[in-house]
Each structure stands twice: as C-alpha cells, then as structure tokens.
Design an enzyme around this catalytic site. Structure first.
Site, short mmCIF file in Angstrom:
data_model
loop_
_atom_site.label_atom_id
_atom_site.label_comp_id
_atom_site.label_asym_id
_atom_site.label_seq_id
_atom_site.Cartn_x
_atom_site.Cartn_y
_atom_site.Cartn_z
N HIS A 158 37.44 43.94 42.76
CA HIS A 158 38.69 43.98 42.01
C HIS A 158 38.50 43.45 40.59
CE1 HIS A 158 40.43 44.81 45.85
NE2 HIS A 158 40.12 43.63 46.33
N HIS A 190 42.37 48.49 48.13
CA HIS A 190 41.17 48.76 48.93
C HIS A 190 41.20 50.20 49.42
CE1 HIS A 190 42.58 44.60 49.48
NE2 HIS A 190 41.33 44.30 49.18
#
Lengths: 331, 331
Positions: free
Chosen positions: B57, B219
């Site tokens: 991330h 995700h």
C-alpha cells in the site's frame, strides 16, 4: 482502454483546470494558451523561468510551478510540443526586466517552437534566452530528436535555475548555472510496459509479457535494446553502467540520485531500486549525497523507471538544497 | 509478470532497506522485525504512534514515519498482517511513559495480531491503546473484514494523531482525536485494472478490457458492482454520491478532499478527477478547503483511484495543517 477522462481531446485542459482548482492561492490557469503561471509572477526582482514540453510527463512540468521552481509552464497536448504562439504568450505573461529563461527538453518539435518564440519575443524587446536539456545517455539520435533527448534530469536544471532566480541572479549567470547542471546530469530509463495516450485505444508500441525496452524514451521511443526481463539487481547494472561511464562519474564523487517512476510503477518498486543503486554506487566509491525517489517525469501510464545521477559540487549542492514550493501537497 | 524485484520473498525487506538507505538521518530499519522507526524515537515527552498493516500500500504506511506523523511502522508481507510478535516488538521499541497508540485498518487478520500484541504489551507494563480505522463506505463486510474496511482515509487519522502527539497531548486525548477523525472520514475507490503481487505470476482477479470494479478494496477485494467503463464525470458521481450521502456531508460543510491513486494511475488523471470532484462538491455547497492529490494508499500496481472526504471543524483543520516530515523528498 480505460482511463479517468472524458473527451480525450479535453484531457490536458481538464487536468490543468483540476491542478488550478487544487491550488487557488498559488497558481493560475490560462485556458487560452494552456499556461500554468505562478499567481505572483512576474517580478522584476527576478528572472522568470518557463518550461515547455508536451504533456503526459506529469508532474513535469506543470506541477513544479512555484516559488524557487518555475514561474510558468507551457504544456502542449499529449507528447506534442506547444504551439509557438503559446510559448510567446508565456514569455509575455512572465516578462521581467531581469529577463526570461525558456527551458526546453531537446526534441526537434520543441526546439523549433521555442527558438521561433524566442526570436519573436526578442523582437518585442523581451530579454530572453533558451536552454536545452539533453541528459539521456541511451541513444545519440532518436525518433523525435537530433542529439540526445531531455528526460527526468530536467528536474535538476529547473531546481537549480529556480533557486538562482529566487536569489536574484542575473540572466547570464542563470544560463551558466543551467548549462553546468545539464552538463553533469545523466539519465537512462527502462520500460516494462508501453503506454497508452488518451486519444488512442491501444498501447504506443508492443512489448511482450517477458520483454523490457532498455533506454526507452519518455514518449515510448525505442531505446538501446529490447531484451528479456531480468531481476532488479541485474537491471540496475544495465542502467547504471552506461550512466556512470558516460560522464564519467568516478570514485570520490558526491552525487544526487533520482529513481524516477514512469507512471505505472508503484513507489515500493522504486525504493527497492534505490537501495540497489545506493549500494552499487557506494561500492564504486561514489557517494549518494541527496536522493529523489518517486515520479518526476513520466510517460503516461508506462510501467518503468529511470535513474539519474548529478555530479555535485558546492554550488550545485547549495542550489538543490534551496527552499522551494510545488503545487502538490504530500501531508 | 514484470516488476523491479529480485526474489519475490525479499520484496518487502528490499524495499524497506532502500527506504532506510535513502533516509539515513531520520529513520532506522530493523530487519529482524521488519520495522521502520524514527531515528529519534521514542521520546517520553510524547505518545508514540505506530501503524501496522500488510505491505503493498506504499507510501502507506512505511513512508509516513517522521516528525508529526508515525513513530514506527510495522508492515507485514504483501497484503498480509504483521505477526503478533513483530507488533509487540514495535510497541517495545517505541515504549514511552506517555503511552503508545497502535493504529490499525479494520481487517480481521490485522485486528487479531494487534489486539493480541496490545494484551502482551500491557502485560509488560507498556501503556498502550489500539484504534481501528474503517472509512470505506463501499461494502459492509468484505473478503478479509467484518465491518467496514480501512483504506486511504487512514492518512488523516495518522496526520491528526501525529500532530496531537507532537503537541504533547496525552493518550486518552489522542485516542479521542483519532476516533473523531475516523468518524467524519469516508472513502470509496474504483479499480480500472487488477493488481499483481510480486509472488504471483497473474493478476489477483479478472477484469475485462471495458470493465471497472466499483468500490474495490485495496487488496483487490470485490466492491459494490462491476460495470462497463464510463467517462470521468459519470464515474466521479458513482464514487462521490455514496460518500456524501453516507455521513452525510451537507451544504455548508468544509471538507478535506483526497484523490488517491491506487498505484498504476498517473497523477495527470488524478488531477483531472480532482477538478471534477471540486466542482461537484462546490455545486452542493460543500467547500473543498484542503486537498491531497497523489498516491497515499495503493494496491500495488492497480490502475484506479479512491476519493476521501473529511468533514472539517476548527480542531481537525488545525491538526491537518500542523507541520510534519515524511521520508519522501519532492524537490
């Protein structure tokens, strides 16, 4: 082809409008000539710095208009030089008694537009000079270029001449500084994928699932070689060796290092690359004294990266460390 | 699958090593527990702030360790929660008399690791609290989550509690501030492409050439709906309406706006989106008083973006405007 866009022909104006709406106090967008201008420019106390180029390389150059950086950016359409009259409009807009410096990456179309605009501006009595940037070691001539291409190293020229202008230096001195920084800056990039312009429905070139383009240009121009993908350790050698041997950089040098993403590569991969570059330079006795990891000069959504080295001396070190402001908030 | 990497299993450690080599004066990398820690942490003069989460991330959360932001980041492997003992090691490492606050995005695996670590740390006499972030309006429950997911709005919680910690506030007060910011923050995202983890040879999910995933998780978890691509004007409505109606935000509100790239989308497109968001909010009487355009919380190389709104009051406005430092140099 999926992008965040409406009419592809409006892509650049809509992006510039968004940039201006995000920065109402510091920059102004002139839709007639597609200019992004510092709200407080021009000032007769400083040389005005203008960069022009095709769009599609953001944040270069429209997102580096600010204090200690550019006074104005004059972007063309995607991968296309701005028209001469837009460049002339930019020079008029930031006309200063101390002069105007036009920064141009070395592509034939941009050279033509800017050299013509410089003549026209000079004929109007504007004190103006033009400086060409050609930091890409990959190829001698290219699709759109006679001589070397100007790529991400451009950022260092902007930062240095922007700092010199903010310090009140005169035009000749600023040209000297810009030429000096360009002369010690070297870049080479690699594409892992092609890029897709908003107005096209397909990638600009074909690259197989296991191939990379070594020395790619920031408009997808061919580089030195197309080959199979290799791990990052090996790939860094393929970029770094031609850069180091070109100037050449040598043991004892302090350098600024940029690992620049080409638009589609996440910053995690860029830091992984930085670590490898750092260790390989250190092993050669070259000290990474400043670093820049992120996106500076992109090729739309291309996955890939470039590495830039700048040989530092006290003068360049001080100019790169000078305060500056850009329109992008990071925290 | 082509990335800048060596052994996929070493992807996260090699990235963290690069980050630390790029910031030798301000952060330290602890390879044993995969921690990124402020060089000057801990200090008994302030509460220590720790964020943990899976990797992939970036820049969240390892690249926001710095003054006025995080004291430490405790990343797991790609899209995987850090082990409990790594979280405990982080709490020990930044133990402070004023306390330690653990920030966690709301995913079941992360909750388990952090709640267990909090218990173990408390048993050792460490003063510690945990705060969960759940700003994603897209879905109620998800692949890895009971309740709402924590996504890019996380940044605002970090900034606010980091500023409060730097100002010397005590742990209870900082928890109150963090919960308050989370309670007025709403996010929704969209994927234009899937993402490919380093250790996989294929994208995490299939998305056709003309399809988008509305409300995608960071995700690659499913969102609200899969549909045909639409132009940006229309797409912004599909993200903004659920965000605005959820809190709800209403006429007269001042908001912070984030347009966050998911990793593979160039900043040109993000500014184009920002312009549309700005005008649509203004038309509803909602004022974009601060803005953040760029990559804050990504999903590897996913093309896509999320929009976050934060309802501002004087307290939050002041906390977001506080000085801070992050390990990424922009100029």
């Amino acid at each position: 082809m999926k992008k965040f866009m409406n009419d592809p022909k409006a892509f650049v104006p809509e992006m510039l409008k968004g940039l201006a709406l995000a920065n109402p106090d510091t920059i102004v967008y002139d839709p007639k000539y597609n200019l992004i201008v510092r709200a407080d420019a021009p000032s007769d106390d400083r040389v005005s710095i203008v960069q022009g180029s095709g769009s599609g390389h953001e944040p270069a150059h429209v997102m580096v208009v600010g204090e200690g950086m550019l006074d104005a950016a004059c972007p063309g359409d995607i991968f296309a030089a701005p028209p001469t009259d837009f460049v002339l409009a930019a020079a008029r807009r930031v006309r200063s008694d101390k002069g105007v410096l036009l920064l141009v990456n070395n592509y034939t179309g941009d050279r033509m537009a800017f050299e013509m605009a410089e003549e026209l501006a000079a004929a109007e009595g504007i004190k103006v000079r033009t400086l060409f940037i050609d930091d890409d070691v990959a190829v001698k001539d290219s699709t759109y270029t006679i001589g070397r291409r100007g790529v991400a190293g451009n950022f260092f020229v902007i930062k240095a001449v922007g700092a010199a202008a903010a310090a009140g230096k005169d035009l000749d001195e600023i040209v000297r500084i810009g030429e000096k920084v360009n002369s010690v800056t070297r870049t080479m990039g690699v594409a892992l994928t092609a890029c897709t312009p908003p107005a096209k429905s397909e990638p600009l070139f074909d690259l197989a699932d296991d191939e990379i383009e070594l020395g790619v240009g920031i408009h997808g121009e061919p580089g030195r070689a197309r080959q199979k993908w290799v791990p990052a350790d090996e790939l860094v050698d393929l970029l770094l060796d031609p850069i180091v041997s070109d100037l050449p950089f040598s043991s004892g040098d302090d350098v600024a290092v940029m690992v620049n993403g080409l638009g589609g590569t996440p910053i995690s991969e860029l830091y992984l690359v930085y670590g490898i570059v750092h260790e390989k330079l250190t092993a050669q006795g070259i000290t990474p004294a400043r670093n820049y990891v992120g996106e500076y000069c992109t090729a739309l959504d291309m996955a890939g990266a470039s590495i830039t080295l700048v040989q530092l001396d006290d003068e360049i070190r001080e100019l790169l460390a000078a305060p500056a402001e850009i329109p992008i908030r990071t925290f």
